[in-house]
Write a protein that holds these residues in place. Structure first.
Motif, PDB file in Angstrom:
ATOM      1  N   VAL A  72       0.858 -12.001  15.360  1.00  0.00           N
ATOM      2  CA  VAL A  72       1.323 -13.390  15.473  1.00  0.00           C
ATOM      3  C   VAL A  72       0.164 -14.351  15.197  1.00  0.00           C
ATOM      4  O   VAL A  72       0.319 -15.349  14.496  1.00  0.00           O
ATOM      5  CB  VAL A  72       1.923 -13.648  16.876  1.00  0.00           C
ATOM      6  CG1 VAL A  72       2.353 -15.103  17.023  1.00  0.00           C
ATOM      7  CG2 VAL A  72       3.110 -12.720  17.134  1.00  0.00           C
ATOM      8  N   ALA A  73      -1.016 -14.016  15.722  1.00  0.00           N
ATOM      9  CA  ALA A  73      -2.200 -14.860  15.519  1.00  0.00           C
ATOM     10  C   ALA A  73      -2.587 -14.922  14.049  1.00  0.00           C
ATOM     11  O   ALA A  73      -2.916 -15.996  13.517  1.00  0.00           O
ATOM     12  CB  ALA A  73      -3.368 -14.313  16.350  1.00  0.00           C
ATOM     13  N   GLU A  74      -2.553 -13.764  13.368  1.00  0.00           N
ATOM     14  CA  GLU A  74      -2.889 -13.730  11.937  1.00  0.00           C
ATOM     15  C   GLU A  74      -1.938 -14.587  11.121  1.00  0.00           C
ATOM     16  O   GLU A  74      -2.350 -15.324  10.221  1.00  0.00           O
ATOM     17  CB  GLU A  74      -2.877 -12.286  11.438  1.00  0.00           C
ATOM     18  CG  GLU A  74      -4.120 -11.502  11.858  1.00  0.00           C
ATOM     19  CD  GLU A  74      -3.967  -9.995  11.665  1.00  0.00           C
ATOM     20  OE1 GLU A  74      -2.883  -9.549  11.245  1.00  0.00           O
ATOM     21  OE2 GLU A  74      -4.949  -9.270  11.950  1.00  0.00           O
ATOM     22  N   LYS A  75      -0.666 -14.481  11.444  1.00  0.00           N
ATOM     23  CA  LYS A  75       0.341 -15.286  10.738  1.00  0.00           C
ATOM     24  C   LYS A  75       0.098 -16.778  10.986  1.00  0.00           C
ATOM     25  O   LYS A  75       0.190 -17.602  10.070  1.00  0.00           O
ATOM     26  CB  LYS A  75       1.738 -14.882  11.212  1.00  0.00           C
ATOM     27  CG  LYS A  75       2.853 -15.527  10.417  1.00  0.00           C
ATOM     28  CD  LYS A  75       4.209 -15.009  10.853  1.00  0.00           C
ATOM     29  CE  LYS A  75       5.310 -15.692  10.046  1.00  0.00           C
ATOM     30  NZ  LYS A  75       6.648 -15.366  10.555  1.00  0.00           N
ATOM     31  N   ARG A  76      -0.254 -17.119  12.220  1.00  0.00           N
ATOM     32  CA  ARG A  76      -0.523 -18.523  12.566  1.00  0.00           C
ATOM     33  C   ARG A  76      -1.713 -19.048  11.756  1.00  0.00           C
ATOM     34  O   ARG A  76      -1.666 -20.165  11.224  1.00  0.00           O
ATOM     35  CB  ARG A  76      -0.810 -18.612  14.066  1.00  0.00           C
ATOM     36  CG  ARG A  76      -1.280 -19.958  14.523  1.00  0.00           C
ATOM     37  CD  ARG A  76      -1.380 -20.036  16.047  1.00  0.00           C
ATOM     38  NE  ARG A  76      -0.099 -20.460  16.584  1.00  0.00           N
ATOM     39  CZ  ARG A  76       0.595 -19.800  17.504  1.00  0.00           C
ATOM     40  NH1 ARG A  76       0.142 -18.674  17.980  1.00  0.00           N
ATOM     41  NH2 ARG A  76       1.743 -20.269  17.938  1.00  0.00           N
ATOM     42  N   ALA A  77      -2.784 -18.256  11.649  1.00  0.00           N
ATOM     43  CA  ALA A  77      -3.970 -18.681  10.906  1.00  0.00           C
ATOM     44  C   ALA A  77      -3.661 -18.825   9.419  1.00  0.00           C
ATOM     45  O   ALA A  77      -4.096 -19.785   8.768  1.00  0.00           O
ATOM     46  CB  ALA A  77      -5.109 -17.692  11.128  1.00  0.00           C
ATOM     47  N   GLN A  78      -2.904 -17.872   8.864  1.00  0.00           N
ATOM     48  CA  GLN A  78      -2.520 -17.935   7.445  1.00  0.00           C
ATOM     49  C   GLN A  78      -1.720 -19.192   7.146  1.00  0.00           C
ATOM     50  O   GLN A  78      -1.969 -19.895   6.157  1.00  0.00           O
ATOM     51  CB  GLN A  78      -1.693 -16.707   7.055  1.00  0.00           C
ATOM     52  CG  GLN A  78      -2.524 -15.449   6.858  1.00  0.00           C
ATOM     53  CD  GLN A  78      -1.661 -14.200   6.693  1.00  0.00           C
ATOM     54  OE1 GLN A  78      -0.437 -14.262   6.771  1.00  0.00           O
ATOM     55  NE2 GLN A  78      -2.302 -13.066   6.473  1.00  0.00           N
ATOM     56  N   GLU A  79      -0.756 -19.479   8.022  1.00  0.00           N
ATOM     57  CA  GLU A  79       0.087 -20.665   7.804  1.00  0.00           C
ATOM     58  C   GLU A  79      -0.717 -21.954   7.878  1.00  0.00           C
ATOM     59  O   GLU A  79      -0.386 -22.947   7.229  1.00  0.00           O
ATOM     60  CB  GLU A  79       1.240 -20.689   8.819  1.00  0.00           C
ATOM     61  CG  GLU A  79       2.295 -19.626   8.537  1.00  0.00           C
ATOM     62  CD  GLU A  79       3.339 -19.506   9.636  1.00  0.00           C
ATOM     63  OE1 GLU A  79       3.166 -20.142  10.706  1.00  0.00           O
ATOM     64  OE2 GLU A  79       4.336 -18.779   9.425  1.00  0.00           O
ATOM     65  N   ALA A  80      -1.803 -21.922   8.672  1.00  0.00           N
ATOM     66  CA  ALA A  80      -2.657 -23.111   8.795  1.00  0.00           C
ATOM     67  C   ALA A  80      -3.724 -23.156   7.698  1.00  0.00           C
ATOM     68  O   ALA A  80      -4.464 -24.138   7.581  1.00  0.00           O
ATOM     69  CB  ALA A  80      -3.324 -23.126  10.164  1.00  0.00           C
ATOM     70  N   GLY A  81      -3.808 -22.084   6.897  1.00  0.00           N
ATOM     71  CA  GLY A  81      -4.800 -22.026   5.831  1.00  0.00           C
ATOM     72  C   GLY A  81      -6.220 -21.905   6.343  1.00  0.00           C
ATOM     73  O   GLY A  81      -7.168 -22.410   5.733  1.00  0.00           O
ATOM     74  N   VAL A  82      -6.387 -21.206   7.471  1.00  0.00           N
ATOM     75  CA  VAL A  82      -7.688 -21.087   8.124  1.00  0.00           C
ATOM     76  C   VAL A  82      -8.084 -19.615   8.188  1.00  0.00           C
ATOM     77  O   VAL A  82      -7.262 -18.751   8.500  1.00  0.00           O
ATOM     78  CB  VAL A  82      -7.634 -21.671   9.553  1.00  0.00           C
ATOM     79  CG1 VAL A  82      -8.911 -21.372  10.314  1.00  0.00           C
ATOM     80  CG2 VAL A  82      -7.398 -23.171   9.504  1.00  0.00           C
ATOM     81  N   LYS A  83      -9.365 -19.323   7.904  1.00  0.00           N
ATOM     82  CA  LYS A  83      -9.838 -17.936   7.962  1.00  0.00           C
ATOM     83  C   LYS A  83     -10.381 -17.618   9.358  1.00  0.00           C
ATOM     84  O   LYS A  83     -11.335 -18.248   9.825  1.00  0.00           O
ATOM     85  CB  LYS A  83     -10.940 -17.709   6.920  1.00  0.00           C
ATOM     86  CG  LYS A  83     -11.392 -16.246   6.869  1.00  0.00           C
ATOM     87  CD  LYS A  83     -12.612 -16.055   5.984  1.00  0.00           C
ATOM     88  CE  LYS A  83     -13.034 -14.592   5.957  1.00  0.00           C
ATOM     89  NZ  LYS A  83     -13.365 -14.046   7.298  1.00  0.00           N
ATOM     90  N   ILE A  84      -9.743 -16.664  10.020  1.00  0.00           N
ATOM     91  CA  ILE A  84     -10.191 -16.176  11.319  1.00  0.00           C
ATOM     92  C   ILE A  84     -10.124 -14.653  11.286  1.00  0.00           C
ATOM     93  O   ILE A  84      -9.141 -14.089  10.809  1.00  0.00           O
ATOM     94  CB  ILE A  84      -9.295 -16.701  12.464  1.00  0.00           C
ATOM     95  CG1 ILE A  84      -9.306 -18.233  12.516  1.00  0.00           C
ATOM     96  CG2 ILE A  84      -9.746 -16.128  13.808  1.00  0.00           C
ATOM     97  CD1 ILE A  84      -8.316 -18.833  13.501  1.00  0.00           C
ATOM     98  N   ASP A  85     -11.175 -13.994  11.751  1.00  0.00           N
ATOM     99  CA  ASP A  85     -11.144 -12.528  11.864  1.00  0.00           C
ATOM    100  C   ASP A  85     -10.529 -12.153  13.210  1.00  0.00           C
ATOM    101  O   ASP A  85     -11.027 -12.574  14.259  1.00  0.00           O
ATOM    102  CB  ASP A  85     -12.564 -11.949  11.775  1.00  0.00           C
ATOM    103  CG  ASP A  85     -13.163 -12.122  10.392  1.00  0.00           C
ATOM    104  OD1 ASP A  85     -12.404 -12.063   9.412  1.00  0.00           O
ATOM    105  OD2 ASP A  85     -14.386 -12.337  10.308  1.00  0.00           O
ATOM    106  N   PHE A  86      -9.472 -11.379  13.179  1.00  0.00           N
ATOM    107  CA  PHE A  86      -8.854 -10.907  14.421  1.00  0.00           C
ATOM    108  C   PHE A  86      -9.105  -9.411  14.576  1.00  0.00           C
ATOM    109  O   PHE A  86      -8.914  -8.646  13.631  1.00  0.00           O
ATOM    110  CB  PHE A  86      -7.354 -11.211  14.438  1.00  0.00           C
ATOM    111  CG  PHE A  86      -7.046 -12.680  14.590  1.00  0.00           C
ATOM    112  CD1 PHE A  86      -7.240 -13.318  15.813  1.00  0.00           C
ATOM    113  CD2 PHE A  86      -6.579 -13.426  13.520  1.00  0.00           C
ATOM    114  CE1 PHE A  86      -6.970 -14.674  15.964  1.00  0.00           C
ATOM    115  CE2 PHE A  86      -6.304 -14.780  13.657  1.00  0.00           C
ATOM    116  CZ  PHE A  86      -6.495 -15.409  14.887  1.00  0.00           C
ATOM    117  N   VAL A  87      -9.531  -9.025  15.773  1.00  0.00           N
ATOM    118  CA  VAL A  87      -9.914  -7.640  16.041  1.00  0.00           C
ATOM    119  C   VAL A  87      -9.164  -7.118  17.265  1.00  0.00           C
ATOM    120  O   VAL A  87      -9.147  -7.778  18.316  1.00  0.00           O
ATOM    121  CB  VAL A  87     -11.441  -7.542  16.314  1.00  0.00           C
ATOM    122  CG1 VAL A  87     -11.847  -6.105  16.587  1.00  0.00           C
ATOM    123  CG2 VAL A  87     -12.237  -8.112  15.154  1.00  0.00           C
ATOM    124  N   ALA A  88      -8.554  -5.935  17.132  1.00  0.00           N
ATOM    125  CA  ALA A  88      -7.914  -5.285  18.273  1.00  0.00           C
ATOM    126  C   ALA A  88      -8.954  -4.429  18.986  1.00  0.00           C
ATOM    127  O   ALA A  88      -9.432  -3.439  18.426  1.00  0.00           O
ATOM    128  CB  ALA A  88      -6.730  -4.435  17.816  1.00  0.00           C
TER     129      ALA A  88
END
Length: 245
Positions: A72-88
């Motif tokens: 969900v977080a990755e999708k949120r960042a993509q939709e905002a056009g922002v690069k964030i690395d998410f790590v499990a």
């Protein structure tokens, strides 16, 4: 990811007071080490706070145990056009994550750790992965909040496509509570599905946090309360720790 989980995550986000993210961001900006940009957010969940930090100009890595939340977080960042690395990953083991100038953990996420040993392990991991001159900021429930405010708390919410029942009880360990949450979420064919969750949280005396931070290596620790740059009182709800390496 199932449509159901997206709906569930949206409900989670809906019950959060959105204005809190502005308060966490503002508090962070006031207390971060100046000129530092590489930031690790522990227990980032669905990425709302990570996105706020990225939009404020930080190079953000968001870490969470839940791969579904991270989707969900990755999708949120993509939709905002922002690069964030998410790590499990687990915050008690940050090996391989890299080094950071700033580490945050908000929304009382550290209160979900089981005991003082896990809290101490997390502080030690953060210290190891924090650059010299860096800052670690986190918030936790005060003992007043867990002992006086939460026991007996009840919140019921009804909307067109979901309903929620949230009850909180005192738990066995000192300064610990159990949240029992039941959600009814409407799916695409109009039927409601029930989800039950148990959330256990625990906090400690201020001195315990100070000792655990010191044992991890932190020597410069300040404590504030309720998003303000003021010392805690005996009725503060949320404690904020600002620890520098």
């Amino acid at each position: 990811m199932t449509k159901n989980y997206e709906t569930f995550a949206r409900v989670y986000d809906a019950i959060m007071d959105d204005s809190l993210y502005d308060l966490w961001t503002d508090f962070s900006l006031r207390h971060f080490s100046k000129g530092k940009t590489k930031l690790l957010e522990l227990a980032c969940g669905t990425g709302i706070q990570s996105l706020r930090f990225a939009q404020a100009g930080f190079e953000v890595t968001g870490l969470d145990l839940s791969e579904e939340m991270l989707k969900v977080a990755e999708k949120r960042a993509q939709e905002a056009g922002v690069k964030i690395d998410f790590v499990a990953a687990n915050m008690m083991d940050l090996s391989g994550i890299g080094q950071f100038d700033l580490v945050t953990s908000y929304s009382d996420s550290l209160c979900y750790l089981a005991d003082e040993v896990e809290m101490g392990d997390t502080f030690t991991e953060v210290y190891k992965h924090l650059n010299d001159g860096g800052t670690f900021i986190f918030d936790v429930h005060s003992t007043y909040q867990t002992d006086e405010v939460f026991p007996g708390y009840s919140h019921h919410e009804n909307a067109e496509d979901f309903a929620m029942v949230w009850d909180t009880y005192e738990d066995e360990a000192p300064h610990s509570i159990v949240h029992e949450l039941t959600f009814f979420i409407q799916d695409e064919d109009g039927r409601f599905t029930r989800y039950d969750e148990i959330h256990e949280e625990r906090t400690y005396e201020l001195l315990t946090y100070d000792i655990l931070l010191e044992q991890a290596g932190f020597t410069d620790v300040k404590v504030y309360a309720d998003f303000e740059d003021k010392a805690p009182t005996d009725k503060s709800a949320r404690w904020f720790f600002v620890a520098r390496k």
